[in-house]
Design a protein around this motif. Structure first.
Motif, PDB file in Angstrom:
ATOM      1  N   MET A  92       0.782  -1.114  -0.033  1.00  0.00           N
ATOM      2  CA  MET A  92      -0.132   0.006  -0.053  1.00  0.00           C
ATOM      3  C   MET A  92       1.051   1.401  -0.163  1.00  0.00           C
ATOM      4  O   MET A  92       0.598   2.313  -0.459  1.00  0.00           O
ATOM      5  N   ASP A  93       2.290   1.217   0.572  1.00  0.00           N
ATOM      6  CA  ASP A  93       2.792   2.407   0.651  1.00  0.00           C
ATOM      7  C   ASP A  93       3.197   3.000  -0.713  1.00  0.00           C
ATOM      8  O   ASP A  93       3.308   4.051  -1.114  1.00  0.00           O
ATOM      9  N   ALA A 134       0.945   5.627  -3.335  1.00  0.00           N
ATOM     10  CA  ALA A 134       0.961   7.237  -3.407  1.00  0.00           C
ATOM     11  C   ALA A 134       1.057   7.903  -4.705  1.00  0.00           C
ATOM     12  O   ALA A 134       0.278   8.583  -5.120  1.00  0.00           O
ATOM     13  N   ILE A 154      -8.521   3.242   3.310  1.00  0.00           N
ATOM     14  CA  ILE A 154      -8.835   4.438   2.115  1.00  0.00           C
ATOM     15  C   ILE A 154     -10.138   4.996   2.503  1.00  0.00           C
ATOM     16  O   ILE A 154     -10.880   4.103   3.081  1.00  0.00           O
ATOM     17  N   GLU A 162      -5.000   6.248   4.270  1.00  0.00           N
ATOM     18  CA  GLU A 162      -3.893   5.640   3.120  1.00  0.00           C
ATOM     19  C   GLU A 162      -3.966   6.454   1.859  1.00  0.00           C
ATOM     20  O   GLU A 162      -3.040   6.896   1.321  1.00  0.00           O
ATOM     21  N   ALA A 163      -5.289   6.857   1.644  1.00  0.00           N
ATOM     22  CA  ALA A 163      -5.764   7.425   0.330  1.00  0.00           C
ATOM     23  C   ALA A 163      -7.219   7.787   0.395  1.00  0.00           C
ATOM     24  O   ALA A 163      -7.994   7.356   1.121  1.00  0.00           O
ATOM     25  N   VAL A 198      -7.301  -5.012   1.711  1.00  0.00           N
ATOM     26  CA  VAL A 198      -6.920  -3.662   1.909  1.00  0.00           C
ATOM     27  C   VAL A 198      -8.368  -2.744   2.421  1.00  0.00           C
ATOM     28  O   VAL A 198      -9.228  -3.089   1.914  1.00  0.00           O
ATOM     29  N   THR A 255      -4.207   8.025   9.793  1.00  0.00           N
ATOM     30  CA  THR A 255      -4.841   6.740   9.743  1.00  0.00           C
ATOM     31  C   THR A 255      -5.390   6.693   8.134  1.00  0.00           C
ATOM     32  O   THR A 255      -6.172   5.677   8.013  1.00  0.00           O
ATOM     33  N   ARG A 262      -4.736   1.784   9.087  1.00  0.00           N
ATOM     34  CA  ARG A 262      -4.983   2.768   7.960  1.00  0.00           C
ATOM     35  C   ARG A 262      -5.989   2.205   6.895  1.00  0.00           C
ATOM     36  O   ARG A 262      -6.174   0.914   6.759  1.00  0.00           O
ATOM     37  N   ILE A 321      -1.384  13.150   1.235  1.00  0.00           N
ATOM     38  CA  ILE A 321      -2.157  12.010   0.960  1.00  0.00           C
ATOM     39  C   ILE A 321      -2.677  11.997  -0.407  1.00  0.00           C
ATOM     40  O   ILE A 321      -3.100  13.124  -0.850  1.00  0.00           O
TER      41      ILE A 321
END
Length: 328
Positions: free
Chosen positions: A1-2, A5, A118, A141-142, A48, A139, A116, A265
Motif C-alpha cells: 500500500m505504501d 501514493a 482508504i 492511506e488515500a 485492503v 490513519t 490505516r 495523502i
C-alpha cells in the motif's frame, strides 16, 4: 500500500461494477450518547480496508455500495451514520454533529483493528472524509472523493438560496410551494421550523418536498421520485436540514483552510461535469495546488453515485489502486 501514493493515474479497468457480495460480518457498535451504529464488512477479511462514507447527511448505506470494490482485494467497511439507515435511534439529532461522526469513524476503526484505510465518500461523504482526514491524517492511506461538497455558505446558497433555481424554476417553485411567501428568503430555516416542530405528521409532510428537491436534481436525467417511504423521508430531511442549519458544524472555509494537513495523502476526485447539487467549482478549488490529488471531471454526468459514467469511473479508480498494490 505504501507504493500507492504516486501511482494513482491510469488503469486498464473497464469500469464494470463488481458482483454483489454478502457481508462476512454485521455488527452494532455502541458509540455512546444513546447512538448505536450498524456496521458491515464485505470482501476479503484480510484485504485492503476501505471505509465507505455515505451522503446526506442522513442517506444511509445500500448494498449497491459494495459493488465498487473487488471483493478478492478489498475489505469494504460500510456503516450507517448516526440517526439513519439501520443505526438507532432514527432521525435523532441530539449528539449528532460532524465532530461526533469523526469520533465514530475512529471508534469503528479501533473496533475493527484497522491501522490505516482508504476513505471512499461522495457528496456529504466527501465532506466527512475530508474532515476526518484532517483530524486524523495518520490513519488515512488515500481518499476517493465524489461530488465534492465543502460545507460552505455559498454552496448551501447555491442549492437552497435560489442559485440552481435559475436552471430549474419549475422544481424550485414546487420546493417553495409549501412555505409561506414571507418565509422564502431562508428556505433552510423555514423547513427547519417544520421538520422540528414536534408534530410528527407535519414533519413527515414537509420531509417529502425536501427530499424530492434534492433527488430530482441529482441525476443528469431529471426523474425525481414521486414518493418515498415516509419514515425514510423524515429521517433524511431532518438530519440533512439539521446539519445545514448549523453550517455542517464546520468553520466557514475550514476544509480548504486546513487542506495542508492532508496534502501528503493521495486523492482522486471524481466529479460530474454537470453536477447541479455540488457544482464542479468546489472540486476544482479543492484540487488546485494539491499535487497528490487528481481531479477527474466526468462528461455528461451529474451528481448521483448511480450515474453510469460516475460509477464506472469510481470502479476504475479502485481497480487502479488494486492493480498498483498487486504490482508492488
Amino acid at each position: 500500500m505504501d507504493r500507492l501514493a504516486g501511482q494513482i493515474g491510469g488503469t486498464s479497468s473497464h469500469g464494470r461494477l463488481h458482483p454483489m457480495v454478502e457481508p462476512f460480518d454485521r455488527r452494532v457498535i455502541d458509540v455512546g450518547d444513546g447512538h448505536r451504529l450498524h456496521v458491515e464488512q464485505s470482501g476479503n477479511p484480510d484485504g485492503v480496508p476501505v471505509i465507505v462514507l455515505h451522503g446526506g447527511p442522513g442517506g444511509g448505506c445500500s448494498p449497491y455500495m459494495r459493488r465498487f470494490f473487488d471483493p478478492a482485494h478489498y475489505r469494504a467497511i460500510l456503516f450507517d451514520q448516526r440517526g439513519c439507515g439501520r443505526s438507532q435511534p432514527h432521525a435523532a439529532v441530539i449528539a449528532n454533529t460532524t465532530q461526533h461522526l469523526i469520533a465514530d469513524i475512529e471508534c469503528i476503526r479501533h473496533a475493527l483493528g484497522i491501522e490505516r484505510a482508504i476513505l471512499f465518500g461522495g457528496s456529504w461523504g466527501a465532506t466527512l472524509a475530508l474532515a476526518y482526514a484532517q483530524a486524523h491524517p495518520e490513519t488515512v492511506e488515500a481518499m476517493v472523493l465524489r461530488g465534492v461538497f465543502l460545507g460552505r455558505r455559498a454552496e448551501l446558497d447555491w442549492f437552497y438560496g435560489g442559485g440552481v433555481a435559475r436552471f430549474f424554476p419549475d422544481r424550485w417553485a414546487e420546493f417553495q410551494a409549501p412555505i409561506p411567501e414571507a418565509e422564502r428568503g431562508d428556505m433552510i430555516a423555514a423547513y427547519y421550523r417544520r421538520l422540528f416542530s414536534g408534530d410528527r405528521g407535519q414533519e413527515t409532510r414537509f420531509a417529502l418536498p425536501w427530499l424530492i428537491w434534492e433527488n430530482a436534481l441529482a441525476g443528469l436525467e431529471i426523474t425525481g421520485p414521486g414518493h418515498a417511504p415516509p419514515e425514510y423521508a423524515r429521517t433524511f430531511a431532518r438530519l440533512e436540514n439539521h446539519y445545514f442549519a448549523h453550517g455542517c458544524f464546520l468553520d466557514e472555509g475550514q476544509l480548504l483552510r486546513d487542506r495542508h494537513r492532508i496534502e501528503h495523502i493521495p486523492a482522486v476526485i471524481v466529479q460530474g461535469r454537470y453536477d447541479m447539487v455540488c457544482p464542479p467549482s468546489a472540486a476544482w478549488e479543492l484540487a488546485e495546488g494539491w499535487d497528490r490529488a487528481e481531479l477527474r471531471l466526468v462528461p455528461a454526468s451529474g451528481h448521483a453515485l448511480s450515474e453510469p459514467r460516475i460509477a464506472a469511473e469510481l470502479v476504475r479508480v479502485m481497480d487502479g489502486f488494486r492493480d498498483v498494490a498487486q504490482r508492488a
